[in-house]
Design an enzyme around this catalytic site. Sequence first.
Site, PDB file in Angstrom:
ATOM      1  N   ILE A  14      22.749  17.153 -26.815  1.00 15.30           N
ATOM      2  CA  ILE A  14      23.742  17.658 -27.753  1.00 15.30           C
ATOM      3  C   ILE A  14      24.025  19.143 -27.567  1.00 15.30           C
ATOM      4  CG2 ILE A  14      23.314  15.908 -29.505  1.00 15.30           C
ATOM      5  CD1 ILE A  14      21.550  17.868 -30.979  1.00 15.30           C
ATOM      6  N   GLY A  23      21.296  25.917 -24.356  1.00 14.17           N
ATOM      7  CA  GLY A  23      21.280  27.356 -24.581  1.00 14.17           C
ATOM      8  C   GLY A  23      20.774  28.081 -23.353  1.00 14.17           C
ATOM      9  N   GLY A  24      20.572  29.402 -23.510  1.00 12.93           N
ATOM     10  CA  GLY A  24      20.151  30.188 -22.370  1.00 12.93           C
ATOM     11  C   GLY A  24      18.772  29.835 -21.870  1.00 12.93           C
ATOM     12  N   MET A  25      17.918  29.294 -22.740  1.00 12.21           N
ATOM     13  CA  MET A  25      16.544  29.008 -22.345  1.00 12.21           C
ATOM     14  C   MET A  25      16.231  27.527 -22.227  1.00 12.21           C
ATOM     15  SD  MET A  25      14.316  31.743 -24.480  1.00 12.21           S
ATOM     16  CE  MET A  25      12.855  30.941 -23.852  1.00 12.21           C
ATOM     17  N   GLY A  26      17.094  26.663 -22.699  1.00 10.42           N
ATOM     18  CA  GLY A  26      16.754  25.247 -22.641  1.00 10.42           C
ATOM     19  C   GLY A  26      17.870  24.349 -23.117  1.00 10.42           C
ATOM     20  N   LYS A  38      14.033  20.460 -28.250  1.00  8.02           N
ATOM     21  CA  LYS A  38      14.458  21.511 -27.320  1.00  8.02           C
ATOM     22  C   LYS A  38      13.446  21.600 -26.197  1.00  8.02           C
ATOM     23  CE  LYS A  38      15.877  26.334 -26.910  1.00  8.02           C
ATOM     24  NZ  LYS A  38      16.144  27.603 -27.615  1.00  8.02           N
ATOM     25  N   ASP A  70      17.229  38.012 -31.113  1.00  7.89           N
ATOM     26  CA  ASP A  70      18.453  37.359 -30.628  1.00  7.89           C
ATOM     27  C   ASP A  70      19.240  36.770 -31.798  1.00  7.89           C
ATOM     28  OD1 ASP A  70      20.273  36.696 -28.644  1.00  7.89           O
ATOM     29  OD2 ASP A  70      19.351  34.751 -28.225  1.00  7.89           O
TER      30      ASP A  70
END
Length: 532
Positions: free
Chosen positions: A234, A237-240, A257, A358
């Site tokens: 769904i 993001g930048g990390m996963g 995640k 962040d």
Amino acid sequence: MSAHHTHHLRPAKAGGEATPSGPVVSPSTGLAIPYGLAEKAVNRLGWIAFVYAVSYPGMYLMYRSTLGSHLTALPIHAALTVVASLVGVALCVTAWSGRFSPKTVLDLGLIFEVAAALLISCAESSYPLAPHELVRGQSAVSIWVVLFVLVVPVSLGKATIAALATACMGPLGMMVNIVVTGVPVPTIEQWIMFYASSFLMVAAAVILSRYIYNLGAHYSRQTELGSYELIELIGRGGMGEVWKARHRLLVRKAAIKLIRPETLGGGSQGDVDAARLRFEREAKATATLHSPHTVAIHDYGVTDDGAFYYVMELLEGLDLEALVEKYGPLPPNRVIWILRQACDSLAEAHAAGLTHRDVKPRNIFLCRLGLNFDCVKVLDFGLVKIRGADQVRLTREGVTTGTPAYMAPEMAMGHFEIDGRADIYALGCVAYWLLTGKLVFNSTTPLGMALEHIKTMPTPPSQHSEIEIPAELDQIVLRCLEKKPSDRPQSVRELSRALARVPVTPAWSNELAEEWWRIHLPPAAADAALAG
């Protein structure tokens, strides 16, 4: 968040213990295939039953119009047509009702396969054959045998028994016609020519069923993480990646995640290890927080191919970036309502020595929780910094983490000593976005954006909004955006108290929020917003 192509995942139990390599029976389906595939198989079975129920009367009418003078027992076949249609409709309703488990419905499908084959055989063998007449073509039962293994994924034993029983329905249907309607007994050659193909297809069906079922079992192992079964991707993001998932025992939906090494591009092994360690720290840090405005963490672990994952509550709604992009800037009373909830989440984190680093609209989720609306959940503590000199520095030397459009000047300059006042600056940028639909600064490059945050004084949000913004709120936002941390509110609690004193009429409430959600995001639309 937007949907992306799925990636195959290896299974693991919580804490990193790999699952067995062989097929594992899923408690949610009773099959060695994931719930999603079983549901699709049930849906296909429903369509097969529907087509069967509709086409059988058509076949009867065709036989009656073209071969009526040769048929000896039309009333009997009319009765068989009614029975066939009722059987098909019954299975169709059962499959689509959702009242029974996939295993139960698929087992009923095997019974339907056999019964339907008998009715097919009775219809096609009602035309009498002359003693030496050449049989052209093959029994429709042979096609029916192969069709079902493509629709109903079951174990090898069940597939073998069902296929053999279905093939036997061909000769049985002929015998029914011989006894009931007086059709002449075919010669041995005619028996063989007409029904041998059905039994040959049994072997093909068993082999094909074995392949399909094992493929489903393999897919099941690729889409399970501990006690959870992945349903669909769904967001990313930048990390996963973020997956919608279902607990296989509790049938509770959740979001998972995970970070995979390939998402780091061509980084070195050190970069991969640092990112994974940062991701693990996010899960552990977030799990220690209990604010109702911080996303809840249920579990975490490591897959057997090295990907780290954690399980969090599945939220119904959309993030603040999507909210403003779709519906435009928000009124000041609603902005205050949202910001104070975000302050509650960050206050607990800061008290525990955690700095988010962040904070941005995409990491603040607006959702409905039961009968409560406009509930804020702060997400992605992925860049969280834990206070204390003994903590490992997880960012690479010379690399600044965070999002440039919402980055505090001290972060943009690469200062290592970052505290909660950097989150307050970012929260000011979020407030600016909510009130105006614009970023505090506009620059075409990340470096340019960082320099703007370091050097340029922002203009009041009221100068960029058609909505009347109270002067007190204007000043609070500008104070959050001060270049020096010492000039900002010194804590998010102080910020929250200042926001509470802003005169707005009417004050935003759960009732106003409920009305907005009823008009703009009813349940189906909220689910679509989450997926899209």
